[in-house]
Design a protein around this motif. Structure first.
Motif, short mmCIF file in Angstrom:
data_model
loop_
_atom_site.label_atom_id
_atom_site.label_comp_id
_atom_site.label_asym_id
_atom_site.label_seq_id
_atom_site.Cartn_x
_atom_site.Cartn_y
_atom_site.Cartn_z
N ARG A 59 16.48 13.67 -6.21
CA ARG A 59 16.67 13.12 -4.86
C ARG A 59 15.75 11.93 -4.65
O ARG A 59 14.54 12.01 -4.96
N VAL A 60 16.29 10.84 -4.14
CA VAL A 60 15.53 9.64 -3.85
C VAL A 60 15.56 9.43 -2.34
O VAL A 60 16.63 9.17 -1.76
N THR A 102 7.40 11.84 -5.73
CA THR A 102 6.40 10.84 -6.11
C THR A 102 6.82 9.49 -5.55
O THR A 102 7.95 9.04 -5.80
N PRO A 103 5.96 8.81 -4.80
CA PRO A 103 6.33 7.50 -4.26
C PRO A 103 6.36 6.43 -5.34
O PRO A 103 5.53 6.43 -6.27
N LEU A 115 0.80 -1.23 0.00
CA LEU A 115 0.00 0.00 0.00
C LEU A 115 0.84 1.28 0.00
O LEU A 115 0.34 2.33 -0.39
N GLY A 116 2.07 1.22 0.49
CA GLY A 116 2.89 2.42 0.62
C GLY A 116 4.04 2.44 -0.37
O GLY A 116 4.44 1.41 -0.92
N GLY A 117 4.59 3.63 -0.59
CA GLY A 117 5.73 3.76 -1.49
C GLY A 117 7.02 3.28 -0.83
O GLY A 117 7.27 3.58 0.34
N PHE A 118 7.82 2.55 -1.59
CA PHE A 118 9.09 2.04 -1.06
C PHE A 118 10.14 3.14 -1.04
O PHE A 118 10.89 3.29 -0.08
N VAL A 129 10.73 9.71 -5.13
CA VAL A 129 11.61 10.39 -6.10
C VAL A 129 11.15 11.83 -6.24
O VAL A 129 9.99 12.09 -6.57
N ALA A 130 12.07 12.79 -5.98
CA ALA A 130 11.76 14.22 -6.06
C ALA A 130 12.72 14.90 -7.02
O ALA A 130 13.87 14.45 -7.17
N PRO A 131 12.31 15.99 -7.67
CA PRO A 131 13.21 16.68 -8.61
C PRO A 131 14.40 17.35 -7.94
O PRO A 131 15.43 17.57 -8.58
N ASN A 132 14.27 17.73 -6.64
CA ASN A 132 15.40 18.29 -5.89
C ASN A 132 15.15 18.06 -4.40
O ASN A 132 14.15 17.44 -4.01
#
Length: 400
Positions: free
Chosen positions: A121-122, A51-52, A36-39, A42-45
């Protein structure tokens, strides 16, 4: 199997049919969180929201299948009839779960950085943290319920070795948390050392003063009530308020005695932080010493007096050895408490790991906050584990 007299079986959550509920529930909860959740996120900075990504998209079918296989193995071990190495195997599987989760997150971060550029950025997502926490809880359950010392230590040591190898391999370098550390590497170690210095100085003050108070309360029981009442009042003062309240008196004192400033004592900085930490450690240390000494039977003390021992000899050769389990537990709880409270020292200019937390809050950089917070948590866990191990090593089991 009959247990020796005076020994109680360890409490379990195993049903009559052989089902071990706790590991089964933890593995089911971890599985639900992964689905159900994001592992990872990922963000642009480093400042914008991301986004999960699910485990399947972040780690691929192979990584997801391996993770699910480990969770399935834990669940299978939980429903199996009890056997000798069951707890150890569950602990080893939990450690493998933690190491694999971190490795897959690092791999996903490297792939995303290569595809989207260096500004990407991850961060670690809710699914990862739930999975990691599940592994930690399973390790703690193994250490608590496994009767053999080697069985307690093996999963923990294997997990620590695996995590250490992964952290030093460079495979996590593209994670946002690791990049925050890389930018501030020297400052990080400086603040970590400062955090340890603050905690050690506060602990030393609490041990000396609190130990003396506990010994006095043991020898003069009539004074124990009023003394502990005063210490309870100190303990009820909010931690941040106590840090701030000490600034004024210390500043006034250094104004009256300018020579104190040459010794590095000032109203802002480590001095009020150390005093506040020492004051917060007084009550647990004093109560622990008093409880440990009071638990020693009076007949033992009377026998020591009959042998001609002095009061000092009785304390060093009789009371302290017999009260050692309680004293070590007091040391462990106080140290862990002070490691956490030392985070607030950064607010009054004393430095420490809290500096990264408050810098991150000011910059709305979540991973910088995590850099300080996770370091403090890891430090507290290491201290707790080390002192538990020391207690197991020093305190002998009753003869069987």
């Amino acid at each position: 199997m009959r247990l020796p007299a005076g020994r109680e079986p360890a409490p379990t959550l195993r049903t009559g049919a052989g089902l071990d509920i706790l590991p089964l529930l933890i593995s089911a909860f971890a599985l639900a969180a992964l689905l159900l959740g994001g592992f990872v996120v990922v963000a642009p900075n480093r400042l914008l929201s991301g986004t999960p990504l699910s485990l399947w998209h972040a780690a691929g079918p192979g990584g997801a299948a391996t993770m699910l296989a480990i969770l399935g193995a834990i669940a299978l071990l939980a429903v199996c009839p009890a056997f000798r190495f069951q707890r150890v195997l569950i602990g080893l599987a939990a450690g493998a779960l933690m190491v694999l989760a971190l490795a897959l997150a690092g791999m996903a971060a490297s792939e995303q950085a290569a595809a989207a550029g260096r500004l990407t950025r991850v961060s670690l997502g809710a699914g990862f943290w739930t999975l990691f926490l599940a592994g930690l809880l399973l390790l703690a359950d193994c250490a608590e319920r496994e009767p053999r010392r080697a069985g307690k230590a093996l999963p923990l040591l294997a997990t620590l070795i695996g995590l250490a190898a992964l952290l030093t391999s460079g495979r996590l370098a593209q994670l946002s948390l690791a990049r925050e550390y890389a930018v501030r590497q020297q400052a990080y170690w400086d603040e970590l050392v400062r955090h340890l210095e603050l905690t050690g100085a506060g602990l030393a003050l609490a041990l000396v003063a609190g130990g003396a108070i506990g010994l006095m309360a043991y020898r003069r029981p009539r004074r124990a009530g009023p003394v502990f009442a005063v210490l309870n009042i100190v303990q009820t003062i909010p931690s941040l308020a106590l840090f701030a309240l000490l600034i004024g008196p210390i500043t006034l004192l250094t104004g009256l005695l300018p020579g104190l400033r040459q010794l590095g004592i000032s109203g802002i900085g480590p001095t009020p932080a150390i005093l506040a930490l020492g004051l917060y450690g007084l009550l647990p240390v004093a109560r622990g010493v008093h409880a440990g000494l009071s638990a020693v039977p009076n007949t033992v003390v009377e026998a020591a007096l009959g042998m001609g021992m002095t009061r000092r000899q009785i304390v060093h050769n009789t009371l302290i050895p017999l009260a050692l389990p309680t004293l070590l537990q007091t040391l462990r709880l106080t140290l862990v408490q002070l490691i956490g409270l030392a985070v607030l020292a950064a607010l009054i200019g004393a430095g420490g790991l809290g500096a990264f937390i408050f810098q991150g809050l000011g910059q709305t950089a979540a991973d910088l906050v995590l850099l300080g917070a996770l370091s403090a948590i890891a430090l507290a866990l290491l201290a707790d584990t080390a002192l538990r191990g020391l207690t197991l090593f020093l305190v002998r089991r009753p003869a069987q």
